[in-house]
Motif scaffolding. Structure first.
Motif, short mmCIF file in Angstrom:
data_model
loop_
_atom_site.label_atom_id
_atom_site.label_comp_id
_atom_site.label_asym_id
_atom_site.label_seq_id
_atom_site.Cartn_x
_atom_site.Cartn_y
_atom_site.Cartn_z
N PHE A 227 -7.85 9.20 15.70
CA PHE A 227 -7.08 9.83 14.63
C PHE A 227 -8.00 10.14 13.45
N LEU A 276 -7.44 10.84 3.97
CA LEU A 276 -6.03 11.16 4.27
C LEU A 276 -5.26 11.45 2.98
N ALA A 277 -5.52 10.67 1.95
CA ALA A 277 -4.76 10.84 0.71
C ALA A 277 -5.21 12.07 -0.06
N ARG A 289 -2.15 22.99 1.45
CA ARG A 289 -0.83 22.38 1.52
C ARG A 289 0.14 23.09 0.60
N VAL B 69 8.74 7.40 9.07
CA VAL B 69 8.40 6.64 10.28
C VAL B 69 7.10 5.89 10.01
N PRO B 116 -1.62 6.24 -2.21
CA PRO B 116 -2.18 7.10 -1.16
C PRO B 116 -1.18 7.51 -0.08
N LYS B 119 1.17 10.47 -0.37
CA LYS B 119 0.57 11.80 -0.36
C LYS B 119 0.53 12.34 1.07
N MET B 120 0.74 11.45 2.03
CA MET B 120 0.66 11.86 3.43
C MET B 120 2.06 12.20 3.93
N LYS B 121 2.15 13.29 4.69
CA LYS B 121 3.45 13.71 5.18
C LYS B 121 3.57 13.42 6.68
N VAL B 123 3.52 12.57 10.27
CA VAL B 123 2.73 11.68 11.12
C VAL B 123 1.54 11.11 10.38
N TYR B 124 1.06 11.80 9.35
CA TYR B 124 -0.03 11.25 8.56
C TYR B 124 0.42 9.96 7.88
N THR B 126 2.77 8.05 9.05
CA THR B 126 2.93 7.09 10.14
C THR B 126 1.62 6.37 10.42
N ILE B 127 0.55 7.13 10.60
CA ILE B 127 -0.72 6.51 10.94
C ILE B 127 -1.35 5.90 9.70
N GLY B 128 -1.16 6.54 8.56
CA GLY B 128 -1.73 6.01 7.32
C GLY B 128 -1.25 4.60 7.03
N TRP B 130 -0.23 2.49 9.14
CA TRP B 130 -0.82 1.63 10.16
C TRP B 130 -2.25 1.23 9.78
#
Lengths: 290, 328, 238, 244
Positions: A227, A276-277, A289, B69, B116, B119-121, B123-124, B126-128, B130
Motif C-alpha cells: 500500500f 498520506l496526509a 483533490r 471504515v 492526519p 485528511k484521508m478519504k 480507503v486511504y 481505512t489503511i491510514g 491501520w
C-alpha cells in the motif's frame, strides 16, 4: 559515511522488492478502484506454494515458480470471477470487505496447513555478495530482487501500454459503459487484470520467500508495504510504484542508520502516514483533490 | 436508562408499549443476576460476549453509520489495555481510575491522529488508521515506558472474581449500547442517518461532514478504550503485538458484518455468534477464523445487511428503535 | 427593487470544455427568475456553482452584499440558500417527516424539538401531511419533488434554487407545483427556477433568462423572452 | 409503416422502469435497413432510456428487441455490440488518456473488426483527415467537435451494420454540426443503417428518411420525415401547445 552509503544502496535495492510486491496492488486499484486487502496474503500464499513445490515436487526454483503461477492463475480467476466481479458494482465497501474476508481465510488456511513456524524458500543467493568492496556490499539476492522488479514493471508497462489486451483493460477501467458499447466484456477484462496481478504476486512471493523468512501471518505486514509503494507512487501508476518502493526502502534504511535498526519499520510507516496526509493522491500523480 | 429504551412511537400505548419498557429492564435484571448463579465457564463466555459486543458496536458506529471504515480500532484497545497495566501494575492505583484514564487517553489520541487520518478519504482512511495502529505496536515494543516487547502481567486481575469481572464487562457492554442509542437518537444521529443515505445531499442541507464524523470517531475511541481495559482485565497479560494487533479489528468487522452493519441489534447478534463459534472451535483457532471469513463473505454477497437485515425484511422487528415520529 | 443576488461574468471549464463562458444577472428580492435553455447550456452547472458544489473558474457572486464564493456548501445553506435537484436527492431510507427534520435542524441550527413543531406545517404546505411516515424512497416522483421543496423550505431559505421541479410531471401535477412555488414567493422567498417545460416558466415566473452556449442571451418578461427569435434558435436550431 | 422484412431493428411493446418509475410505455418501433431514422424528443422524453435498453444497459420489464430477426432482449451490452450495433453515446465519451489512434483501435477491438483494421483505418482517415493529423495526440486535448468526430470514427472502426448516434450535435457550433451531419450522410451511403437521436426538430427531419417523435416515454408521432408537418412535430415535442 560508509554506513550511510551502504544504507542508501541497500535501501534502493530493497525498494525494488517492495515495488514488485506493490505493483499488483497498484494494478488492481488503478483498474477496479479496489483496494485488495488480501494482496499481502495472496503473495505469502505463493511464497508457501513455491517452497512446497521446491521441497516436494521439483527442486528447480524457476520450475517451481511456474507451477506456483499456474496454481495462482486458477486461484486468481476464481476470486475475481466468483467473488469480486459480483460485488464490484455495489460500491467500494462490499468489495473491500470481501477481500478482507479473503485475507483472513488465506492466512488462517496457511496457518492450518503449514503451522506457525518461520519458513523460507531455500537459496544460496542470500549468502553471497555480488559486490564487496570499499566497505560496501551488495547481496546477490537484493540485486536480483531489484533487477526482477524493474523487468516485471517494464513488462507490465509494455503490456498495458502497447498491447490490445492492455488497451482493453485500460478502456474498461476508464469508461465501463463505453467499453461495453465497443464490444469489450469489461468483467472479463477485470479477470485478465487479476491474472496479471497474481502472476506478479507469485514472482514477488518467491523473491520475498528467498530474501526473508515468512509466516502465515506475514501477509498483512507486506500489505502495508505494498500500500505504501502504491500511495507514494500514486495509485495505479506502475512506474510510480517503483519510485514509491525505493522511497519507502530508503526511508527505512537511512532512518535506521541514524536511529537504530529497531526503528526501521516505524520510520517507514511514519513517512507513509505523512505522505498520506499531505498528498493522498501520491507524489507522482497529477490529480488534484477536489 | 428508561429514557433511552422507552421512547416508543407516539400514540403507542397498551401492552406493546409496556413490553417495550419492561423487557429491557427484565433482561438487564437477568444479566445482573447471572453474576450470582452463573458458572465460571458461562460467565467467562459472557464476559467475552459483552466486551466484543461493545467494540463491535463502536466499529459499527463508524463503519455502519458514519461511513468511516477503520481498520485501526485496535489502537484504542491497546491504549486501554496498557493504561490498565500501567495504572495497576506500575503505579498501583485503583482499577476504576484505569478505566477513566483509558477513555481519556483514547480520546486524546483519537483527536491527535484525526489531524492526519481525517485528511484521508475512503480507503486511504481505512489503511491510514491501520498504519497508525501498526506504528503504535512498533513504538510500544521499543519504548522503555511500556516495558518494550515484554509488556506486563496484569496481576490486578487476580484480585477479582470471575463474577466481578463479569459485572465490569456487563457495565461496559450495556454502557456501549446506551451510548450508541443516545448518539442515534440525538441531533448527531439524525445527521448520521442523512449522511449514510446521501452524503452529498446532506451537505447541501447543512450537515457538516467533518464535524459529524469526528464526533463519532472520538466517541468510539473512548468506548473502545474502556472495552480494551476490560478485555485486558480479563486477559491478565499484555504485549504490544497482541494489544495493537489487527485481529481485534478483524473480530469487530466480522461481528458487524454478520450481525448487520448499520443496525443496533446487529453487533449483539454478531458478538454472540462470534464468541460462541470461537469457543466451540477453541482447539482449532485457524478453522474458526476461516469459517468466520467464509460466513462474512457469503453474507456480503448474499445478504449485505447481515442477519438483522434478513430479520428486518421479513418481520419489521426492531428492539431498539431510533426512528423519529411526529408528535400527535 | 432590491437586488438580493448579483452574478457577474461567471465562467467554468471542465478540461477543454468551456461549459459556462460568461453569465451575468441580478436577482431581485421576492422575485421568481426562470432560467431556460437547451440541454447542455450549463443551467445545472450554474446552480451547482451558486450552491457551492462547484467552484467557478472566474466571475463573482454576491448574496445580500456578501461575496459567497469562498463559502462552503454548509455555510451557504445556513446563510439562506435552499435548493432542489433535477433528480430528487431526498434521503430515501428516511421518512418524509425525518427528511423535513434534517432540513430544519441542520439548515437553521434549530433543536430537534423546535424542528418537530415546524416540520408538520411545512409538510402541510407542500401537501404531504398524510404521507409523513412514508419512506422518501417509496414516494412517487411528484411527491418526491414536493418533498425536495419542503426540505429546502425547512431551512428557512431566503433564496431557493429549483432545478427542473416540473420535469417528468403531468399537467395537473405541474400546476400543483406552480401553486407551491407561488406560495413560497408570497412567504418572501426569492427563487431561481430552471426548467425545460417552457409553458411552466411562462406561468410561474416574473422574469425569464435564456442561457445558451454558456452565456446569458436574453433576459426579460416571460412572454417577451419566449416569443423571441433567440429562444426559437436555441431550441429548434437555426 | 415499415414492414418487418425491411427492418434491421425491431422493438415490440417495450416497457422500461427505473425502480418504481416507468420511463418507457409500450414502445414499438421499426428501423429500416440502410436508412437514417431519427428519434426526436425533448429532454426527459425517454430517448436515452430507450437507447440504453436497446444496448442492454437496462432490461425492459416487458417487450422484445430484435436485431436482424435475432432476439437480443436482455443480452449483455458487449454481446449486442459484437452483433454489429455501434452507438456513440451522448457527450462522445472518448477515452481521455488514450491517443487518437488508441481510441480508434478500441473501436476495432472485436475480432471481426480487428481483422479488417487496416482497411477501416484508411476509410476513417479519408473521412476525417483531421484525425490522421492528430493521431498521436491524447484525446483529452481535442476540442468538442473533434471529440465527437473521433467518437463517430471509433464507431465506424467497428464496421457496424447499425450506427446509433445519441445527441451528436450537443454543445457544438453550427458549422461543426453541419460538418458532422454531412459525415453521417456519407456513412449512410456506405450502407450503414443509422438512428439519429436529437432534440432539435428541424435538423432531425432534414437529415432523416423516417422519424419518430417521443414525449413522456411514448411514441406520439411517426412518419416519413418529409411528410411530417414541422409545426405539429414542434407541438408534440413540447408536449403541449407551446404558447397557448
Amino acid at each position: 559515511m560508509d554506513i550511510l552509503l551502504q544504507s542508501i544502496v541497500t535501501g534502493v535495492l530493497l525498494g525494488g522488492l517492495y515495488a514488485i510486491i506493490g505493483v499488483g496492488m497498484s494494478m488492481i486499484f488503478g483498474i477496479m478502484r479496489l483496494t485488495n486487502i488480501a494482496h499481502g496474503d495472496i503473495m505469502i500464499l505463493s511464497s508457501f506454494l513455491t517452497m512446497f513445490f521446491m521441497q516436494h515436487v521439483i527442486g528447480n526454483p524457476v520450475a517451481a515458480l511456474l507451477l506456483t503461477i499456474a496454481v495462482m492463475l486458477v486461484f486468481g480467476f476464481c476470486i475475481q470471477h466468483f467473488l469480486i466481479n459480483n460485488v464490484i458494482s455495489k460500491g467500494d465497501e462490499p468489495a473491500l470487505l470481501v477481500t478482507f474476508g479473503l485475507s483472513i481465510i488465506v492466512s488462517n488456511g496457511l496457518f492450518l496447513i503449514f503451522g506457525p513456524a518461520a519458513r523460507g524458500v531455500p537459496t544460496e543467493l542470500i549468502r553471497t555478495n555480488l559486490i564487496n568492496a570499499n566497505g560496501i556490499s551488495v547481496s546477490s539476492m537484493y540485486a536480483l530482487n531489484f533487477v526482477v522488479a524493474v523487468a516485471v514493471i517494464i513488462a507490465l508497462s509494455l503490456i498495458m501500454g502497447r498491447t490490445s489486451l492492455g488497451r482493453g483493460i485500460r478502456a474498461a477501467s476508464s469508461d465501463t459503459l463505453m467499453s461495453e458499447l465497443l464490444g469489450v466484456n469489461t468483467k472479463r477484462m477485470y479477470v485478465y487484470a487479476m491474472l496479471l496481478t497474481v502472476t506478479t504476486a507469485s514472482i514477488a512471493g518467491m523473491l520475498v520467500g528467498m530474501t526473508f523468512t515468512f509466516y502465515p501471518t506475514t501477509g498483512t505486514q507486506y500489505l502495508i508495504i505494498a500500500f505504501g509503494c502504491v500511495v507514494i507512487g500514486g495509485m495505479g501508476s506502475l512506474v510510480g510504484t517503483l519510485l514509491g518502493g525505493v522511497i519507502l526502502g530508503l526511508a527505512q534504511l537511512v532512518g535506521a542508520s541514524f536511529l537504530g535498526s529497531a526503528y526501521q519499520q516505524l520510520i517507514g510507516f511514519l513517512v507513509l502516514l505523512v505522505i498520506l496526509a499531505v498528498r493522498p493522491q501520491g507524489l507522482l500523480s497529477k490529480a488534484v483533490r477536489k | 436508562m428508561n429514557g433511552i429504551f422507552s421512547k416508543g412511537p407516539a400514540g403507542m400505548a397498551g401492552p406493546a408499549w409496556h413490553a417495550r419498557r419492561i423487557a429491557p429492564i427484565a433482561v438487564l435484571a437477568v444479566l445482573v443476576s447471572l453474576a450470582f448463579w452463573g458458572s465460571d465457564y458461562l460467565l467467562s463466555i459472557m464476559i467475552l460476549i459483552m466486551c466484543y459486543m461493545a467494540i463491535g458496536q463502536m466499529w459499527n458506529l463508524l463503519g455502519g453509520y458514519a461511513g468511516l471504515v477503520s481498520l485501526g480500532q485496535q489502537s484504542f484497545i491497546g491504549l486501554g489495555g496498557y493504561t490498565l497495566a500501567k495504572i495497576t501494575q506500575v503505579y498501583h492505583l485503583p482499577v476504576i481510575l484505569a478505566f477513566v484514564l483509558a477513555a481519556v487517553i483514547s480520546v486524546l489520541f483519537a483527536l491527535l491522529i484525526s489531524i492526519p487520518v481525517f485528511k484521508m478519504k475512503g480507503v486511504y482512511f481505512t489503511i491510514g488508521t491501520w498504519i497508525v495502529a501498526e506504528c503504535l505496536a512498533l513504538f510500544f515494543s521499543t519504548w522503555s515506558f511500556s516495558n518494550y516487547a515484554q509488556g506486563y502481567t496484569i496481576t490486578a486481575t487476580y484480585a477479582f472474581s470471575t463474577a466481578q469481572i463479569y459485572l465490569v464487562a456487563l457495565a461496559v457492554g450495556v454502557g456501549a449500547l446506551i451510548v450508541v442509542m443516545a448518539v442515534l437518537r440525538s441531533r448527531l444521529g439524525l445527521a448520521l442517518m442523512a449522511m449514510r443515505d446521501n452524503a452529498a445531499a446532506s451537505e447541501v442541507r447543512g450537515v457538516e461532514q467533518y464535524r459529524t464524523k469526528l464526533k463519532c470517531f472520538l466517541i468510539s475511541a473512548a468506548v473502545t478504550g474502556i472495552a480494551g481495559a476490560a478485555l485486558y482485565l480479563n486477559q491478565a497479560f499484555i504485549q504490544p503485538a497482541n494489544a495493537f494487533g489487527i485481529s481485534w479489528t478483524v473480530s469487530m468487522v466480522f461481528i458487524a458484518i454478520i450481525g448487520g452493519m448499520g443496525t443496533v441489534e446487529g453487533p449483539i447478534i454478531g458478538a454472540v455468534i462470534f464468541v460462541l463459534l470461537r469457543q466451540a472451535l477453541y482447539n482449532f483457532p485457524g478453522i474458526s477464523m476461516m469459517l468466520l471469513g467464509l460466513i462474512a463473505i457469503a453474507i456480503i454477497m448474499i445478504a449485505p445487511r447481515g442477519i438483522m437485515g434478513i430479520i428486518r425484511r421479513k418481520t419489521q422487528f426492531e428492539i431498539f428503535p431510533v426512528r423519529r415520529h411526529p408528535s400527535a | 427593487m432590491n437586488t438580493i443576488l448579483e452574478v457577474r461574468d461567471l465562467g467554468i471549464s471542465f478540461g477543454s470544455n468551456q461549459v459556462l463562458k460568461s453569465v451575468s444577472f441580478d436577482l431581485y428580492e421576492n422575485e421568481i427568475l426562470g432560467v431556460i435553455g437547451p440541454n447542455g447550456a450549463g443551467k445545472t452547472v450554474m446552480l451547482n456553482i451558486l450552491s457551492g458544489i462547484l467552484k467557478p473558474g472566474k466571475g463573482s457572486v454576491s448574496f445580500m452584499g456578501r461575496d459567497i464564493l469562498p463559502m462552503s456548501i454548509v455555510e451557504r445553506t445556513r446563510l439562506g440558500f435552499g435548493r432542489t435537484f433535477q433528480i430528487p436527492r431526498s434521503f430515501e431510507n428516511m421518512t418524509a417527516y425525518e427528511n423535513g427534520l434534517i432540513g430544519s435542524v441542520y439548515g437553521t441550527g434549530a433543536t430537534e424539538r423546535a424542528a418537530s413543531l415546524k416540520v408538520p406545517a411545512i409538510l402541510e404546505m407542500i401537501g404531504l401531511s398524510d404521507r409523513k411516515g412514508v419512506f422518501a424512497g417509496k414516494l412517487g416522483l411528484i411527491d418526491r419533488k414536493r418533498l425536495e421543496i419542503g426540505v429546502a423550505l425547512a431551512s428557512n431559505p431566503k433564496l431557493l434554487l429549483l432545478d427542473e421541479v416540473a420535469g417528468g410531471l403531468t399537467e395537473s401535477e405541474v400546476s400543483d407545483i406552480l401553486g407551491i412555488v407561488r406560495g413560497i414567493k408570497e412567504a418572501g422567498v426569492s427563487v431561481i427556477w430552471i426548467e425545460h417545460v417552457l409553458q411552466t416558466m411562462l406561468e410561474g415566473t416574473d422574469r425569464v433568462m435564456l442561457l445558451a452556449e454558456g452565456r446569458d442571451v436574453v433576459c426579460g418578461p416571460p412572454e417577451a423572452v419566449m416569443s423571441s427569435k433567440e429562444v426559437e434558435t436555441a431550441y429548434l436550431g437555426a | 409503416m415499415i414492414s418487418e422484412k425491411e427492418a434491421i431493428l425491431t422493438l415490440d411493446g417495450l416497457n422500461v422502469s427505473h425502480g418504481d418509475l416507468q420511463a418507457i410505455f409500450d414502445v414499438s418501433m421499426r428501423f429500416p435497413r440502410g436508412k437514417i431514422v431519427s428519434i426526436i424528443g425533448a429532454n426527459g422524453a425517454g430517448k436515452s432510456t430507450l437507447l440504453n435498453t436497446i444496448m442492454g444497459v437496462h432490461r425492459p420489464t416487458s417487450g422484445t428487441i430484435a436485431f436482424e430477426g435475432r432476439d437480443i432482449t436482455g443480452a449483455r451490452t458487449s454481446g449486442i455490440a459484437s452483433l454489429g450495433i455501434a452507438m456513440t453515446p451522448e457527450g462522445s465519451r472518448v477515452f481521455e488518456d488514450m491517443t487518437v489512434t488508441e481510441n480508434l483501435l478500441m473501436g476495432a477491438y472485436l475480432p471481426a473488426a480487428k481483422r479488417k483494421r487496416g482497411e477501416q483505418f484508411e476509410k476513417v482517415f479519408s473521412m476525417f483527415p483531421m484525425l490522421k493529423e492528430k493521431s498521436s495526440q491524447l484525446a483529452t486535448f481535442l476540442s468538442g467537435g473533434q471529440r465527437q468526430m473521433l467518437a463517430i470514427a471509433r464507431a465506424i472502426m467497428m464496421d457496424p451494420k447499425l450506427l446509433i448516434c445519441d445527441e451528436v450535435s450537443l454543445g457544438l457550433a453550427p458549422v461543426i454540426i453541419k460538418d458532422i451531419y454531412r459525415k453521417i450522410g456519407e456513412i449512410n451511403e456506405t450502407g450503414v443503417s443509422i438512428i439519429l437521436v436529437e432534440q432539435e426538430v428541424r435538423r432531425s427531419l432534414q437529415h432523416s428518411a423516417y422519424s419518430y417523435v417521443m414525449a413522456k416515454g411514448r411514441i406520439v408521432m411517426e412518419g416519413a420525415s418529409d411528410a411530417l408537418p414541422i409545426d405539429e412535430v414542434n407541438d408534440a415535442y413540447f408536449g403541449i401547445n407551446r404558447f397557448a
